[in-house]
Design an enzyme around this catalytic site. Structure first.
Site, PDB file in Angstrom:
ATOM      1  N   GLN A   1       6.498  11.669 -12.331  1.00 22.80           N
ATOM      2  CA  GLN A   1       7.058  10.450 -12.904  1.00 22.80           C
ATOM      3  C   GLN A   1       8.494  10.305 -12.390  1.00 22.80           C
ATOM      4  O   GLN A   1       9.179  11.304 -12.168  1.00 22.80           O
ATOM      5  CB  GLN A   1       7.099  10.509 -14.430  1.00 22.80           C
ATOM      6  N   VAL A   2       8.922   9.050 -12.215  1.00 26.48           N
ATOM      7  CA  VAL A   2      10.317   8.778 -11.858  1.00 26.48           C
ATOM      8  C   VAL A   2      10.900   7.868 -12.934  1.00 26.48           C
ATOM      9  O   VAL A   2      10.324   6.827 -13.254  1.00 26.48           O
ATOM     10  CB  VAL A   2      10.444   8.117 -10.468  1.00 26.48           C
TER      11      VAL A   2
ATOM     12  N   THR B   1       4.966   5.920 -11.855  1.00 26.91           N
ATOM     13  CA  THR B   1       4.178   7.129 -12.053  1.00 26.91           C
ATOM     14  C   THR B   1       3.306   7.349 -10.827  1.00 26.91           C
ATOM     15  O   THR B   1       2.647   6.418 -10.357  1.00 26.91           O
ATOM     16  CB  THR B   1       3.279   6.995 -13.300  1.00 26.91           C
ATOM     17  N   GLY B   2       3.315   8.571 -10.297  1.00 26.69           N
ATOM     18  CA  GLY B   2       2.466   8.918  -9.166  1.00 26.69           C
ATOM     19  C   GLY B   2       1.407   9.920  -9.564  1.00 26.69           C
ATOM     20  O   GLY B   2       1.187  10.177 -10.752  1.00 26.69           O
ATOM     21  N   GLY B   3       0.754  10.498  -8.566  1.00 23.06           N
ATOM     22  CA  GLY B   3      -0.315  11.441  -8.851  1.00 23.06           C
ATOM     23  C   GLY B   3       0.156  12.680  -9.579  1.00 23.06           C
ATOM     24  O   GLY B   3      -0.520  13.182 -10.477  1.00 23.06           O
TER      25      GLY B   3
ATOM     26  N   ASP C   1       4.798  12.333   5.787  1.00 25.36           N
ATOM     27  CA  ASP C   1       4.121  11.472   4.805  1.00 25.36           C
ATOM     28  C   ASP C   1       4.716  10.067   4.850  1.00 25.36           C
ATOM     29  O   ASP C   1       5.018   9.469   3.813  1.00 25.36           O
ATOM     30  CB  ASP C   1       4.231  12.064   3.398  1.00 25.36           C
TER      31      ASP C   1
ATOM     32  N   ILE D   1      10.214   4.268 -14.313  1.00 31.10           N
ATOM     33  CA  ILE D   1      10.202   3.380 -13.146  1.00 31.10           C
ATOM     34  C   ILE D   1       8.814   3.345 -12.518  1.00 31.10           C
ATOM     35  O   ILE D   1       8.253   2.290 -12.266  1.00 31.10           O
ATOM     36  CB  ILE D   1      11.239   3.835 -12.102  1.00 31.10           C
TER      37      ILE D   1
ATOM     38  N   LYS E   1      13.211  12.600 -11.202  1.00 30.51           N
ATOM     39  CA  LYS E   1      11.807  12.808 -10.840  1.00 30.51           C
ATOM     40  C   LYS E   1      11.353  14.143 -11.406  1.00 30.51           C
ATOM     41  O   LYS E   1      12.006  15.177 -11.177  1.00 30.51           O
ATOM     42  CB  LYS E   1      11.673  12.805  -9.312  1.00 30.51           C
TER      43      LYS E   1
END
Length: 290
Positions: free
Chosen positions: A24-25, A19-21, A132, A17, A38
């Site tokens: 992954q999701v 990708t972050g730092g 955040d 779905i 996640k």
């Protein structure tokens, strides 16, 4: 991972779905139900601090039950991969909407703001400050209902003596949305999230961040000392009352902001966001963005 073939625990991975730092999701299927999984990127997969954030997110999420907050189901480890399983949500995050342009979602903005605020209000009533709040951390359905996500940095709200003698708070968050007291490492409360939510609303309605800097230090200095930008100066269709409300949310001193999300929601009921509510895009225009 190969979609449709790989498993994490009892979850069959279907597709990536986002990708972050550090994470992954993936969309996945567990016991016939669509879920989201996640897990950490390979380079930080053995990082104890990052695993701790995942575990903490589950511990926070399992205390929450609200239609505008994502549901967290479990934390697990399979083949040395730490992961959490949560509610699957098909929508885009607010940051993705902003990139599409307000002409594509302007008609949904009052609903987005109200439902996002209700989710954050609920988090606060459960004794947590998110730390955040940013456009990336709200998912939105096609009809504008928002869900708050990502509790990795959530912290119990200090009260009484723990607020006075709890020591400095570790400086964490996303620089573009951090409140002055967050930058200074002071004790945080719901008004910290209200500042960040004000920054989010400014960006949602203007398409630009309230503060930018030539360096990370310069950006943080702007949050501490620069004049609060006026939303009405960059979006003439916003009402003066709503522009003033967003400005109050971004006040340097917590005492000058709305004192709770409940107070913000009461203000919101008394003001209109837009002078003229934007119309939904034509079906042809919407198709062009998909």
């Amino acid at each position: 991972m190969v979609s449709g073939r790989e498993f994490l625990g009892s979850c069959r991975m279907v597709r990536l779905i986002r990708t972050g730092g550090t994470c992954q999701v993936w969309e996945a299927v567990r016991d016939g139900q669509r879920v989201a999984v996640k897990f950490l990127q390979p380079e930080v997969r053995n990082d104890k601090e990052e695993i701790g954030y995942l575990r903490h997110e589950v511990e926070v999420g399992q205390t929450l039950d609200h239609p505008n907050v994502i549901q967290i189901y479990e934390f697990n480890i399979d083949r040395s991969i730490a992961f959490l399983v949560m509610e699957y949500h098909p929508g885009r995050n607010i940051k993705m909407l902003i990139r599409l342009g307000i002409e594509t979602f302007g008609h949904l903005v009052p609903t987005i703001i109200t439902t996002a605020a209700q989710g954050l209000q609920y988090l606060h009533t459960q004794g947590w400050v998110h730390r955040d709040i940013k456009p990336d951390n709200f998912l939105v359905t096609e009809d504008g209902n928002a869900k708050l996500i990502d509790f990795a940095l959530a912290q119990r709200i200090r009260t009484g003596l723990s607020r006075l003698f709890g020591g400095r708070t570790r400086v964490q968050g996303t620089r573009s949305y951090m409140a002055p007291e967050q930058i200074r490492g002071k004790a945080l409360d719901p008004r910290t999230d209200i500042y960040s939510f004000g920054c989010l609303l400014y960006e949602l309605l203007s398409g630009r961040l309230p503060f930018t800097g030539v360096s990370p230090e310069d950006l943080l200095r702007k949050h501490l000392t620069a004049a609060v930008p006026v939303l009405l100066s960059v979006n003439k269709n916003v009402t003066p009352d709503f522009s003033d409300l967003v400005g109050q949310m971004m006040a340097k001193s917590p005492s000058d902001r709305p004192q709770s999300m409940d107070e913000f929601l009461r203000y919101l009921q008394m003001v209109r966001v837009f002078r003229s509510l934007p119309r939904p895009p034509s079906p042809e225009g919407a198709a062009a963005h998909d």
